[in-house]
Design a protein around this motif. Sequence first.
Motif, PDB file in Angstrom:
ATOM      1  N   UNK A  34      32.217  30.674  41.752  1.00  0.00           N
ATOM      2  CA  UNK A  34      33.469  30.526  42.490  1.00  0.00           C
ATOM      3  C   UNK A  34      34.611  30.041  41.609  1.00  0.00           C
ATOM      4  N   UNK A  35      34.306  29.109  40.721  1.00  0.00           N
ATOM      5  CA  UNK A  35      35.338  28.615  39.803  1.00  0.00           C
ATOM      6  C   UNK A  35      35.790  29.716  38.855  1.00  0.00           C
ATOM      7  N   UNK A  36      34.857  30.526  38.363  1.00  0.00           N
ATOM      8  CA  UNK A  36      35.215  31.629  37.461  1.00  0.00           C
ATOM      9  C   UNK A  36      36.037  32.680  38.200  1.00  0.00           C
ATOM     10  N   UNK A  37      35.667  32.980  39.440  1.00  0.00           N
ATOM     11  CA  UNK A  37      36.442  33.951  40.222  1.00  0.00           C
ATOM     12  C   UNK A  37      37.843  33.437  40.510  1.00  0.00           C
ATOM     13  N   UNK A  38      37.973  32.136  40.718  1.00  0.00           N
ATOM     14  CA  UNK A  38      39.297  31.567  40.968  1.00  0.00           C
ATOM     15  C   UNK A  38      40.172  31.660  39.716  1.00  0.00           C
ATOM     16  N   UNK A  39      39.580  31.521  38.543  1.00  0.00           N
ATOM     17  CA  UNK A  39      40.342  31.590  37.297  1.00  0.00           C
ATOM     18  C   UNK A  39      40.901  32.988  37.048  1.00  0.00           C
ATOM     19  N   UNK A  40      40.177  34.032  37.442  1.00  0.00           N
ATOM     20  CA  UNK A  40      40.683  35.396  37.243  1.00  0.00           C
ATOM     21  C   UNK A  40      41.363  35.930  38.494  1.00  0.00           C
ATOM     22  N   UNK A  41      41.567  35.095  39.489  1.00  0.00           N
ATOM     23  CA  UNK A  41      42.157  35.529  40.753  1.00  0.00           C
ATOM     24  C   UNK A  41      43.666  35.493  40.800  1.00  0.00           C
ATOM     25  N   UNK A  42      44.302  35.045  39.738  1.00  0.00           N
ATOM     26  CA  UNK A  42      45.755  34.988  39.706  1.00  0.00           C
ATOM     27  C   UNK A  42      46.315  36.408  39.635  1.00  0.00           C
ATOM     28  N   UNK A  43      47.309  36.723  40.450  1.00  0.00           N
ATOM     29  CA  UNK A  43      47.759  38.114  40.541  1.00  0.00           C
ATOM     30  C   UNK A  43      48.877  38.466  39.566  1.00  0.00           C
ATOM     31  N   UNK A  44      49.262  37.563  38.696  1.00  0.00           N
ATOM     32  CA  UNK A  44      50.309  37.887  37.737  1.00  0.00           C
ATOM     33  C   UNK A  44      49.681  38.408  36.438  1.00  0.00           C
ATOM     34  N   UNK A  45      50.449  39.167  35.652  1.00  0.00           N
ATOM     35  CA  UNK A  45      49.916  39.678  34.387  1.00  0.00           C
ATOM     36  C   UNK A  45      49.581  38.527  33.439  1.00  0.00           C
ATOM     37  N   UNK A  46      48.595  38.742  32.589  1.00  0.00           N
ATOM     38  CA  UNK A  46      48.170  37.689  31.670  1.00  0.00           C
ATOM     39  C   UNK A  46      48.645  37.997  30.262  1.00  0.00           C
ATOM     40  N   UNK A  47      48.804  36.925  29.500  1.00  0.00           N
ATOM     41  CA  UNK A  47      49.165  37.056  28.097  1.00  0.00           C
ATOM     42  C   UNK A  47      47.993  36.646  27.236  1.00  0.00           C
ATOM     43  N   UNK A  48      48.129  36.772  25.930  1.00  0.00           N
ATOM     44  CA  UNK A  48      47.057  36.352  25.032  1.00  0.00           C
ATOM     45  C   UNK A  48      46.747  34.858  25.198  1.00  0.00           C
ATOM     46  N   UNK A  49      45.460  34.533  25.279  1.00  0.00           N
ATOM     47  CA  UNK A  49      45.040  33.152  25.427  1.00  0.00           C
ATOM     48  C   UNK A  49      45.026  32.644  26.854  1.00  0.00           C
ATOM     49  N   UNK A  50      45.517  33.412  27.815  1.00  0.00           N
ATOM     50  CA  UNK A  50      45.484  33.030  29.228  1.00  0.00           C
ATOM     51  C   UNK A  50      44.281  33.688  29.889  1.00  0.00           C
ATOM     52  N   UNK A  51      43.981  33.253  31.098  1.00  0.00           N
ATOM     53  CA  UNK A  51      42.918  33.914  31.850  1.00  0.00           C
ATOM     54  C   UNK A  51      43.411  35.288  32.299  1.00  0.00           C
ATOM     55  N   UNK A  52      42.510  36.266  32.387  1.00  0.00           N
ATOM     56  CA  UNK A  52      42.936  37.606  32.817  1.00  0.00           C
ATOM     57  C   UNK A  52      43.533  37.577  34.214  1.00  0.00           C
ATOM     58  N   UNK A  53      44.583  38.347  34.413  1.00  0.00           N
ATOM     59  CA  UNK A  53      45.207  38.451  35.725  1.00  0.00           C
ATOM     60  C   UNK A  53      44.467  39.476  36.583  1.00  0.00           C
ATOM     61  N   UNK A  54      44.730  39.451  37.881  1.00  0.00           N
ATOM     62  CA  UNK A  54      44.048  40.354  38.813  1.00  0.00           C
ATOM     63  C   UNK A  54      45.026  41.430  39.248  1.00  0.00           C
ATOM     64  N   UNK A  55      44.632  42.674  39.043  1.00  0.00           N
ATOM     65  CA  UNK A  55      45.442  43.769  39.570  1.00  0.00           C
ATOM     66  C   UNK A  55      44.679  44.510  40.673  1.00  0.00           C
ATOM     67  N   UNK A  56      43.390  44.738  40.470  1.00  0.00           N
ATOM     68  CA  UNK A  56      42.600  45.428  41.491  1.00  0.00           C
ATOM     69  C   UNK A  56      41.472  44.564  42.043  1.00  0.00           C
ATOM     70  N   UNK A  57      41.113  43.493  41.377  1.00  0.00           N
ATOM     71  CA  UNK A  57      40.039  42.621  41.832  1.00  0.00           C
ATOM     72  C   UNK A  57      38.653  43.053  41.399  1.00  0.00           C
ATOM     73  N   UNK A  58      38.563  44.088  40.569  1.00  0.00           N
ATOM     74  CA  UNK A  58      37.260  44.587  40.121  1.00  0.00           C
ATOM     75  C   UNK A  58      36.535  43.532  39.288  1.00  0.00           C
TER      76      UNK A  58
END
Length: 143
Positions: A34-58
């Motif tokens: 759940x914590x890992x899913x929350x980290x990649x659940x942000x819907x904004x684009x990500x930059x280098x060194x940030x957590x990946x952003x979510x566009x489709x939720x795959x």
Amino acid sequence: MNELNVRLLGFSRIDYDKRPIRKTLRQEITLVRGAARAKVGRSSPSGPGEYPGRSSGVLQRAIKSKVLRGGLAAVARPEKTARMGRYYYPAFLRHGVKKRNGKVLKPGLEARADYMVDALEERTAGATDALTQALQASLVPRK
């Protein structure tokens, strides 16, 4: 990899019940997932060194967890799904990609932060305490 070692004195032989340990492992690995899913659940684009952003939720839905067959280990990881297509892109996000155009290397996708390791580190102290209590509750001393 986190490891828990406990030394018990005063017992000549120790039997234990795996059920409380498996239950606690299942609960703790679900919290890590759940914590890992929350980290990649942000819907904004990500930059280098940030957590990946979510566009489709795959990627978010691909993070799975399970208790291994012996019942004394658990795993949470992003698995390859059919929606990812041909490539396992969590590896590209973790390590980055360099593009080749002839002999000149152009910058490609730069590495993102490792959301799985950070989620595990957040839960390490709580998981250690919970597993210690579960182990103590599951012991059946025999003389």
